[in-house]
Design a protein around this motif. Structure first.
Motif, PDB file in Angstrom:
ATOM      1  N   ASP A 375      58.913  22.460 -73.845  1.00 17.51           N
ATOM      2  CA  ASP A 375      57.980  21.857 -74.802  1.00 17.51           C
ATOM      3  C   ASP A 375      56.975  21.021 -74.030  1.00 17.51           C
ATOM      4  OD1 ASP A 375      59.068  22.470 -77.545  1.00 17.51           O
ATOM      5  OD2 ASP A 375      60.858  21.664 -76.558  1.00 17.51           O
ATOM      6  N   PRO A 376      55.814  20.799 -74.626  1.00 20.50           N
ATOM      7  CA  PRO A 376      54.791  20.067 -73.869  1.00 20.50           C
ATOM      8  C   PRO A 376      55.135  18.590 -73.669  1.00 20.50           C
ATOM      9  CG  PRO A 376      54.018  20.536 -76.095  1.00 20.50           C
ATOM     10  CD  PRO A 376      55.319  21.263 -75.931  1.00 20.50           C
ATOM     11  N   LEU A 377      54.643  18.055 -72.571  1.00 21.98           N
ATOM     12  CA  LEU A 377      54.704  16.608 -72.320  1.00 21.98           C
ATOM     13  C   LEU A 377      53.273  16.079 -72.319  1.00 21.98           C
ATOM     14  CD1 LEU A 377      57.163  16.067 -69.319  1.00 21.98           C
ATOM     15  CD2 LEU A 377      57.576  15.589 -71.739  1.00 21.98           C
ATOM     16  N   PHE A 378      53.165  14.761 -72.500  1.00 24.77           N
ATOM     17  CA  PHE A 378      51.849  14.111 -72.476  1.00 24.77           C
ATOM     18  C   PHE A 378      51.869  13.173 -71.279  1.00 24.77           C
ATOM     19  CE2 PHE A 378      53.830  14.049 -76.784  1.00 24.77           C
ATOM     20  CZ  PHE A 378      53.475  15.345 -77.082  1.00 24.77           C
ATOM     21  N   VAL A 379      51.206  13.592 -70.211  1.00 24.07           N
ATOM     22  CA  VAL A 379      51.407  12.890 -68.945  1.00 24.07           C
ATOM     23  C   VAL A 379      50.077  12.452 -68.323  1.00 24.07           C
ATOM     24  CG1 VAL A 379      53.439  14.311 -68.500  1.00 24.07           C
ATOM     25  CG2 VAL A 379      51.267  14.956 -67.475  1.00 24.07           C
ATOM     26  N   ASP A 380      50.208  11.471 -67.433  1.00 24.28           N
ATOM     27  CA  ASP A 380      49.135  11.110 -66.519  1.00 24.28           C
ATOM     28  C   ASP A 380      49.720  11.197 -65.119  1.00 24.28           C
ATOM     29  OD1 ASP A 380      46.918  10.043 -68.346  1.00 24.28           O
ATOM     30  OD2 ASP A 380      48.665   8.927 -69.053  1.00 24.28           O
ATOM     31  N   ALA A 381      48.828  11.284 -64.131  1.00 21.18           N
ATOM     32  CA  ALA A 381      49.322  11.285 -62.758  1.00 21.18           C
ATOM     33  C   ALA A 381      49.956   9.921 -62.471  1.00 21.18           C
ATOM     34  CB  ALA A 381      48.180  11.559 -61.796  1.00 21.18           C
ATOM     35  N   TYR A 382      51.075   9.935 -61.751  1.00 20.88           N
ATOM     36  CA  TYR A 382      51.772   8.696 -61.434  1.00 20.88           C
ATOM     37  C   TYR A 382      50.852   7.706 -60.719  1.00 20.88           C
ATOM     38  CZ  TYR A 382      55.537   5.668 -59.721  1.00 20.88           C
ATOM     39  OH  TYR A 382      56.343   4.590 -59.455  1.00 20.88           O
ATOM     40  N   ARG A 383      49.964   8.237 -59.900  1.00 18.10           N
ATOM     41  CA  ARG A 383      49.036   7.377 -59.158  1.00 18.10           C
ATOM     42  C   ARG A 383      48.171   6.510 -60.063  1.00 18.10           C
ATOM     43  NH1 ARG A 383      46.758   7.362 -54.228  1.00 18.10           N
ATOM     44  NH2 ARG A 383      44.993   6.619 -55.384  1.00 18.10           N
ATOM     45  N   VAL A 384      47.839   7.018 -61.239  1.00 17.23           N
ATOM     46  CA  VAL A 384      47.002   6.226 -62.136  1.00 17.23           C
ATOM     47  C   VAL A 384      47.793   5.560 -63.250  1.00 17.23           C
ATOM     48  CG1 VAL A 384      44.880   7.514 -61.695  1.00 17.23           C
ATOM     49  CG2 VAL A 384      46.370   8.226 -63.549  1.00 17.23           C
ATOM     50  N   ASN A 385      49.012   6.008 -63.472  1.00 16.02           N
ATOM     51  CA  ASN A 385      49.785   5.420 -64.558  1.00 16.02           C
ATOM     52  C   ASN A 385      51.278   5.584 -64.281  1.00 16.02           C
ATOM     53  OD1 ASN A 385      50.807   4.520 -67.026  1.00 16.02           O
ATOM     54  ND2 ASN A 385      49.056   5.347 -68.154  1.00 16.02           N
ATOM     55  N   ARG A 386      51.890   4.506 -63.826  1.00 14.93           N
ATOM     56  CA  ARG A 386      53.313   4.587 -63.477  1.00 14.93           C
ATOM     57  C   ARG A 386      54.161   4.881 -64.711  1.00 14.93           C
ATOM     58  NH1 ARG A 386      54.880  -0.593 -59.736  1.00 14.93           N
ATOM     59  NH2 ARG A 386      56.564   0.573 -58.786  1.00 14.93           N
ATOM     60  N   VAL A 402      70.101  12.639 -62.442  1.00 14.72           N
ATOM     61  CA  VAL A 402      70.204  13.295 -61.143  1.00 14.72           C
ATOM     62  C   VAL A 402      68.943  13.171 -60.296  1.00 14.72           C
ATOM     63  CG1 VAL A 402      71.990  14.929 -61.852  1.00 14.72           C
ATOM     64  CG2 VAL A 402      69.588  15.539 -62.143  1.00 14.72           C
ATOM     65  N   ALA A 403      67.823  12.804 -60.905  1.00 15.18           N
ATOM     66  CA  ALA A 403      66.599  12.727 -60.109  1.00 15.18           C
ATOM     67  C   ALA A 403      65.571  11.822 -60.757  1.00 15.18           C
ATOM     68  CB  ALA A 403      65.997  14.120 -59.914  1.00 15.18           C
ATOM     69  N   ALA A 404      64.712  11.284 -59.893  1.00 20.39           N
ATOM     70  CA  ALA A 404      63.554  10.533 -60.357  1.00 20.39           C
ATOM     71  C   ALA A 404      62.325  11.354 -60.006  1.00 20.39           C
ATOM     72  CB  ALA A 404      63.492   9.185 -59.662  1.00 20.39           C
ATOM     73  N   GLY A 405      61.339  11.380 -60.894  1.00 19.81           N
ATOM     74  CA  GLY A 405      60.162  12.197 -60.646  1.00 19.81           C
ATOM     75  C   GLY A 405      58.867  11.439 -60.847  1.00 19.81           C
ATOM     76  N   MET A 406      57.892  11.761 -59.992  1.00 21.29           N
ATOM     77  CA  MET A 406      56.566  11.169 -60.094  1.00 21.29           C
ATOM     78  C   MET A 406      55.554  12.294 -60.204  1.00 21.29           C
ATOM     79  SD  MET A 406      57.832   8.674 -57.253  1.00 21.29           S
ATOM     80  CE  MET A 406      59.225   9.802 -57.250  1.00 21.29           C
ATOM     81  N   ILE A 407      54.842  12.320 -61.312  1.00 22.18           N
ATOM     82  CA  ILE A 407      54.012  13.474 -61.650  1.00 22.18           C
ATOM     83  C   ILE A 407      52.692  13.452 -60.880  1.00 22.18           C
ATOM     84  CG2 ILE A 407      52.749  14.573 -63.554  1.00 22.18           C
ATOM     85  CD1 ILE A 407      54.999  13.432 -65.403  1.00 22.18           C
TER      86      ILE A 407
END
Lengths: 627, 298
Positions: A375-386, A402-407
């Motif tokens: 399903d879709p997510l609503f994301v920003d790049a981690y660099r601009v929005n933690r 199990v994991a941490a992710g930075m988009i």
């Protein structure tokens, strides 16, 4: 008074616990009974002096082993600020702890032992601080008392580390020479290092700008909970992830896309006029639109990326290595979606900062991975929005994180490092590429249709070749220029030197991909029919053909039907162990996550399959729709 | 005057409470009548306002409570229309689930673990909100906001999930539950300042008053039916106040003239003894708290 959250990283011997003990002790955050308790414990260790490091040593198991094994949180405050310390152990095996501590930190203290200089782990800590986008880094060069408070020793380390940090993505780095044991430059300025004129650790902590990492521009409101005490009130509870909003402003709800306007921002005491990043509030809107947990309220003219695939940096935190064939629960803000690994691009060697080939990630590995989402997510790049750029992965069976992710963004099908070296395409020495004498575009104009590559993938016996032949005949009759490359043909001659090993299969696909590209560039609709079982191998032809011209067609048929059909008698041989590494029997097949087209040949006739491919090509403007 | 750090802590705690309500089916709020749980109730009201608190308050009553605490508990829950569930250690004793300790230092502090776990099981609670803070004691420094407990209510410090950013993973197997601590990042001083800022009513025993006490192993115990004098001990009348309102048999008073919130804040800010330092049960051994936590204590 405001709050500064910071994290500390350093090896056991770098004096990290002593530094924290010193900060707490000198700022009078250690109470009398706590002090007595560490005094008692110090006696047990028999080294005479009161060991300030024991202040931070929480659990008994750790005290016995003399190491800290998990993130511990400490609190102290001065007249200027309240401080929250995420104290993380710096061992190689505890990358996950530092990532955890860093995820909420605004500043990182990295300790370096003045005697040892910049070690690998100092680099590792800097890299993680950069990866997690901690806005401020303070490098504390400790144990200056053991190098006679030498300015030269300090300068050398500063020079070395600065050179390293310049390759990273950190805006603010400050160096301070200290002795945590003796108290130099921790709370009080040192009298033994008059060559140093900068701030003490505490002074820097008290004055560094807080909130620098917060995004105040892009309004994002992940809905946590719907508040409905009765028919007359409907409010959306949540914490403003970033930006701000006020009553009267236009909004849109995702994923529905329904628009409305903020009516009020409700709090118990009184309504508020503006909700800002970090505020927990309840929002009501003018129109009766359907919004629930996991939805996101944003501004109409400032939307996040809505995507069903993501490209992200991952820190793997589970003892069990990542299994790329599994599905995970991806938790992002208040939203949960199913995620599957699409592509492991690389693993980062955090000691050398080199990108390495990887099939999967193990405990404490950091790597870059593309995920496909159900399903879709609503994301920003981690660099601009933690807040809207971060997520965790959850094992759906064991339920652990199990994991941490930075988009980074939506998946781009980035070629995996090392897997297909020709992603930076192989070129023989001394040759020069000239543009084709007749450009593809000119051929396309003349012939009245576009060039394209159709890549039919599927199990042996699924019907790839049958459909490919029927399709080519149909297109040929319509006056379309076609080329055909069949897996069995290329295994005679062009790829006759290759086996069916993983590496040779990849090379086979590369050669076919390059051949298809030559045909494509000369204006042909090129039909390739190959089992091509690996997703990452199939990424190669997709990579060398322009976007919109590559069509992955999954010729899908269940294994039992394929076995029954067995047009070449291969399944029988494979089952009798006469053929090794046979896809579907003794070698894996990875179905495409998002093929341009899927043909279920156990339900459709050959003609119906051909009709669908032709319809897709027409709809995409490759061939005229009347053709 | 805006108190930015309290606003941040409040916002964080409200966020945690809402995550709890959203991720779990049957949460409850552990209520002792002490200042921390009164702050928790205020935060829960704010989190769901204008709706009522969507989960019940659970009080595990040792039967040795200060009467002032119980009176305030009953008045408050009536006023805000909250659902209050009380389970008593006495019932657990009567049912033979636990055996009362004997001797001059007898305490029901350990016994309440059984009553608590029984109550959580009976109510099928999958998330118990508690007011514990990380600054209270060493063993709590590594506690999570969402603290996973196995089927026996046990806490395994080696098997806790990493908590990243503000993303909380509340998934669990049937029979397991979570303890959730929205005040994790608060200190004792923050709690007092918040009580002042929000004008929250707290039991009168927190303020200086005259009371008969006995000093035992450095702890000042209040005169009541449950504390008996040992050889050579005698009741004396002094001006004291309490820093916590647990079981009367083990909650120590401190000598203090602080009679208003401002005076208490002044006193706490310059305190040289942590609030748990006045609890006799923690002095029993260096790792006392960790042992109790492993068994399911809050």
């Amino acid at each position: 008074m405001d709050i500064l959250r910071f994290t500390t990283a350093g090896h056991v011997d770098d004096g990290k616990s002593t530094l924290i003990g010193r900060l707490l002790y000198d700022s009078k955050a250690i109470h009398q009974d706590q002090y007595q308790s560490i005094e008692r414990a110090s006696l047990g260790q028999g080294d005479g002096a009161v060991n300030l490091a024991l202040v931070t040593d929480g659990l008994r198991a750790e005290r016995e082993q003399g190491i800290t094994i998990d993130v511990a949180y400490r609190y102290f405050s001065t007249s200027r600020r309240k401080f929250i310390i995420a104290d993380t152990p710096g061992h190689i095996q505890y990358t996950r702890n530092m990532v955890t501590g860093a995820s909420t930190a605004e500043l990182a203290i990295i300790l370096i032992d003045a005697r040892n200089g910049v070690l690998q782990q100092s680099r590792r800590h800097g890299f993680i601080a950069s990866l997690l986008q901690i806005p401020h880094v303070l490098v504390a060069i400790n144990k200056m008392d053991l190098v006679d408070y030498s300015e030269e020793a300090y300068r050398n380390i500063v020079g070395d580390y600065r050179e390293f940090v310049e390759r990273l993505d950190i805006d603010d780095v400050v160096f301070i020479p200290i002795s945590a044991l003796k108290g130099d430059n921790v709370v009080e300025p040192s009298k033994r290092m008059d060559w140093y004129r900068g701030p003490t650790i505490l002074h820097h902590l008290e004055t560094v700008k807080v909130g620098a990492g917060r995004n105040v521009v892009d309004f994002r409101f992940p809905v946590q909970y719907v508040i409905r005490p009765g028919q007359r009130f409907r409010g959306y509870a949540g914490r403003v992830a970033s930006g701000s909003i006020a009553p009267g402003e236009d909004i849109v709800a995702l994923p529905s896309g329904k628009e409305s306007r903020i009516r009020s921002i409700v709090c118990m005491e009184q309504d508020v006029q503006r909700a800002r990043a970090g505020d927990s509030v309840v929002i009501t809107v003018e129109d009766n639109i359907d919004i629930g947990r996991g939805d996101m309220i944003v501004r109409r003219r400032n939307k996040p990326l809505v995507t069903r695939s993501i490209d992200a940096d991952i820190c793997w935190m589970s003892e069990e290595p990542m299994n790329t064939n599994r599905r995970w629960i991806l938790q992002h803000t208040t939203r949960n979606v199913q995620a599957a690994v699409g592509n492991v691009i690389y693993r980062m060697n955090i000691d050398t900062l080199h990108r390495e080939t990887a099939d999967a990630l193990g405990l404490n590995d950091i790597g870059r991975i593309e995920f496909e989402l159900a399903d879709p997510l609503f994301v920003d790049a981690y660099r601009v929005n933690r807040e809207t750029g971060s997520f965790i992965l959850i094992d759906p069976d064991a339920n652990n994180t199990v994991a941490a992710g930075m988009i980074r963004g939506a998946a781009q099908h980035v070629p995996p490092v090392g897997r297909t070296p020709a992603m930076e395409r192989l070129v023989s020495p001394g040759v020069v590429w000239d543009e084709l004498f007749i450009a593809r575009e000119a051929r396309e104009r003349r012939q009245g249709h576009q060039a394209a590559v159709l890549w039919m993938t599927g199990l042996s016996g699924s019907g790839k070749s049958t459909i490919a032949r029927a399709l080519e005949k149909r297109l040929f009759e319509q006056g379309v220029r076609t080329m055909s490359i069949d897996g069995d043909y290329v295994r005679h001659g062009l790829c006759g030197d290759l086996s069916f090993s993983e590496a040779d299969r990849a090379e086979n696909i590369r050669r076919v991909g390059e051949t298809a590209r030559l045909c494509f560039e000369q204006g042909n609709i090129t039909i390739c029919a190959l089992v091509s079982p690996r997703r990452r191998d199939r990424a190669y032809p997709r990579h060398v053909i322009p976007e919109g011209r590559f069509f992955e067609v999954h010729v899908d048929c269940d294994l039992e039907t394929c076995k029954r059909r067995d047009p070449k008698g291969l399944y029988k041989k494979a089952l009798d162990n006469e053929i090794r590494d046979f896809t579907g029997i003794s070698a894996p097949y990875e179905p495409p996550e998002y093929p341009e087209l899927r043909l279920q040949t156990d339900a459709l006739s050959v003609q119906e399959c051909v009709d669908r491919v032709v319809a897709m090509l027409a709809a995409q403007g490759i061939i005229p729709s009347t053709a | 005057m805006r108190n930015l750090h309290l606003e941040r802590l409040e916002s964080e705690a409200i966020y945690i409470m809402r995550e709890t309500a959203a991720q779990f089916e049957r949460p409850c709020l552990m209520f002792s009548g002490g200042k921390d749980s009164l702050v928790m109730v205020r935060l829960a009201r704010k989190a769901f306002w204008p709706a009522p608190i969507p989960f019940p308050l659970l009080h595990v009553d040792t039967g040795h409570n200060f009467p002032e605490t119980i009176a305030l508990r009953d008045r408050l829950t009536r006023e805000i229309g909250a659902r209050l569930i009380v389970r008593t250690v006495q019932d657990s004793i009567d049912q033979g689930r636990v055996k009362e300790e004997e001797g001059p230092n007898a305490s029901r502090n350990l016994l309440q673990i059984t009553t608590l776990l029984d109550a959580l099981g009976e109510l099928k609670t999958d998330a118990a909100l508690g007011g514990a803070r990380r600054d209270e004691e060493k063993a709590r420094a590594k506690e999570r906001f969402f603290s996973h407990r196995d089927r026996f209510g046990q806490w395994d410090p080696k098997n806790q999930r990493p908590e990243l950013w503000h993303i909380f993973n509340g998934r669990k197997r049937p029979g397991e539950h979570f303890r959730i601590f929205p005040l994790s990042n608060w200190t004792e001083l923050d709690v007092w300042e918040y009580i002042l800022m929000q004008d929250i009513e707290i039991p009168s025993i927190y303020f200086a008053h005259e009371r008969e006490i006995v000093e035992r192993d450095g702890v000042l115990l209040a005169k009541c039916d449950y504390v008996s004098l040992a050889n050579g001990e005698a009741w004396t009348r002094e001006t004291v106040r309490f820093r916590t309102v647990g079981d009367m048999t083990c909650t120590g008073a401190i000598r203090s003239p602080a009679a208003t919130l401002e005076e208490i804040i002044e006193e706490v800010a310059s305190a040289r003894v942590t609030e748990r330092g006045a609890r006799a049960d923690d002095l029993r051994s260096e790792a006392a708290m960790e042992d109790r936590k492993r068994q399911g204590y809050f």
